[in-house]
Structures are given as C-alpha cells and as structure tokens.
Design an enzyme around this catalytic site. Structure first.
Site, mmCIF file in Angstrom:
data_model
loop_
_atom_site.group_PDB
_atom_site.id
_atom_site.type_symbol
_atom_site.label_atom_id
_atom_site.label_comp_id
_atom_site.label_asym_id
_atom_site.label_seq_id
_atom_site.Cartn_x
_atom_site.Cartn_y
_atom_site.Cartn_z
ATOM 1 N N THR A 70 0.867 -1.178 0.000
ATOM 2 C CA THR A 70 0.000 0.000 0.000
ATOM 3 C C THR A 70 0.903 1.227 0.000
ATOM 4 O O THR A 70 1.608 1.483 0.981
ATOM 5 C CB THR A 70 -0.921 0.016 1.235
ATOM 6 N N LYS A 103 -7.780 1.487 -2.736
ATOM 7 C CA LYS A 103 -7.419 1.146 -1.353
ATOM 8 C C LYS A 103 -7.433 2.388 -0.464
ATOM 9 O O LYS A 103 -7.958 2.378 0.656
ATOM 10 C CB LYS A 103 -6.024 0.500 -1.344
ATOM 11 N N LYS A 138 -0.964 5.697 8.510
ATOM 12 C CA LYS A 138 -0.245 5.668 7.231
ATOM 13 C C LYS A 138 -1.218 5.816 6.062
ATOM 14 O O LYS A 138 -1.007 6.617 5.147
ATOM 15 C CB LYS A 138 0.527 4.356 7.097
#
Length: 290
Positions: free
Chosen positions: A87, A162, A237
């Site tokens: 990611t 995502k 994050k």
C-alpha cells in the site's frame, strides 16, 4: 509458475507460503532475512526476480518500492509481470509502472484488504490497477491468495481504491467510537446501542463486523485488549496517503483530514501506537467535551 516474492513480513510470508502450497515454484527474499514455508530463500531481490514469470512485492512504502523496482526490473524477463501488493502513494505506483513498461515488463498495483488473518487464510481482497491482459494472467494467483480481485482500471487505480476505502474506514471507526462514548454518557447500554445501530441506518462495517466495544457483536480486537488486527499506526499511514492523494488531485476531504489528525494525535502523542485502530473507543471514553 515460477514466482519471485520480495518482502516476507507478516503479510508477505503467508501469501508466499500459500502460493508454494498450491504447487507454484516460489523464490523469496526479505531484507531482514524472514522466511516463508515452502519458499526457496535467495540472497537478493534481483535473484528472486531472475527467471520469474511474476515477481510479487509486499513492501512498507513508496520509497522502498521505487528502490526495489530499480533493482528487480532490469533483472526481469520481457513480458514478465511485476505485481506490487504494497500500500503506497498513487504517484509512486504509477512511476514504477511507467518504469516497468519502459523495460518491457507488465505492471500491476494490487494492494490488499483483509489483514494478517486474510493473508494466512487466503481470503484477501485485491484492488488491482494495470492492463486487462496482465490482470488475466495474474488472476490464478489472486484466486490462491485471496477470495476476490477487482480490476479497478489502469496503473495506480488499485492504490486509489485502497486509499479511498481506508479513508472511509478511518472516518467511520471514529464516528462509531464517538457514538459509543456518547451513548455511555447518556445512559444507553452498549448492547442496546449495538442492537439498534447494527440494524438501522447507522450500520457500517466498523459497527457490524469490527465493533470497537468489548463483549458486543462479533468477536473483534476489542475483545483481546485491542491487540491489533489492523494497527492504528497503519491506519495513520493510509490516512496520510489519502490526504497526499487529495492534495495532488485538488480534492476537498475535510473528514479524511480530521480523521488523519485524530489518528496522528492518538499514535504519536497518546497511547495508540501498537494498538488496534478501534482502540479509539477507550480514548473517547476518557475525554470530555473540552
């Protein structure tokens, strides 16, 4: 299939092991020396890439991805696929894809949802950006490592999906925790709160599947003293990535920004580091209006 797998951490190791268990020949490399069951350990990322039809990376951030890509792309065969399951920011994903194309390598960005449990159980969801042809070639591997793979469009769109998904998740978890803390102070039992909201217009994955209140609803990290299923650090994050993307795209995301700031405070200034992202509930329990 000959597969190279780079990044054998908490997520990568079980993913690689599942591929090996399914009968594929998997060479693995991890900078920290981590290993995975059934995977042949090699001494460098480039060695893992050499002769592999598909090279899978599972890495911590975009800068490391770019560094690893610079090492593996020259070692990869023409028409091989670089399948990145990290990611990272959208810009890094698209930059690596462009570099792969320039070297005759196909590129897919395919971040995952489902956590360590999904990686071990082969039940991950993949959000995939890249060409139709590369997606079709990688689909048998997605079927081994996960339960669903959604082709989201060209390179970078897997990361975009995502990031948008997890921005929603961060915002809804905060709202769910706020509502439980308010219900407590209004004298409403948590069980009654759950029974109403989980079957009414306030229902969400954060409430129904991952309830932050211990002893209420399906079992969740709240029932294990908030040991992480999905750590608050990782949510921070992802929210930072969402706000970086929003800045780049000139998108107004005030709730995403507010969620990022709250998780930043929780992780960096309070006791959130190393705890599940649903541990926002005990945080709000202790706080008053001021």
């Amino acid at each position: 299939m000959q597969i190279g797998f780079i990044g054998l951490g908490n997520m990568g190791a079980p993913m690689a092991a599942n591929l090996a268990k399914a009968g594929h020949s998997v060479k693995g490399f991890d900078v920290a020396g981590a290993q995975a069951e059934g995977v042949t350990q090699v001494s460098s990322a480039a060695e893992a890439a050499q002769g592999s039809e598909i090279v899978i990376t599972m890495l911590p951030n975009g800068e490391i991805l770019k560094s690893v890509a610079a090492e593996i792309l020259p070692a990869m065969d023409k028409d091989a696929i670089h399948l990145d399951c990290s990611t990272v920011d959208v810009a890094s994903a698209r930059m690596v894809a462009e570099e792969a194309t320039a070297k005759g390598v196909e590129a897919l960005d395919a971040p995952v949802s489902g956590g360590v449990g999904g990686a071990a159980g082969g039940t991950l969801t993949f959000m995939v950006g890249g060409s139709d042809a590369a997606f079709a070639r990688a689909l048998p591997l997605f079927d081994i490592m996960g339960q669903k793979a959604v082709h989201c469009g060209p390179s970078g769109n897997g990361q975009a999906a995502k990031i948008c998904n997890n921005m929603i998740l961060g915002v809804t978890m905060i709202a769910t925790c706020e509502a439980f803390a308010l219900a407590d102070k209004l004298g409403l039992s948590r069980e009654a709160m759950f029974d109403v909201v989980s079957t009414s217009s306030g229902y969400s994955w954060s409430m129904n599947a991952y309830c932050p209140a211990p002893g209420v609803g399906p079992k969740s990290p709240a029932d294990n003293d908030y040991q992480p299923g999905f750590a608050a650090d990782l949510m921070l994050k992802d929210l930072r990535l969402s706000q970086q993307a929003a800045t780049d795209a000139d998108a107004d995301t005030p709730l995403g920004q507010a969620a990022m700031e709250l998780y930043k405070q929780f992780v960096e200034d309070e006791d959130g580091k190393g705890r599940d992202f649903s541990a926002m509930l005990p945080r709000f329990e202790k706080r008053g209006r001021g």
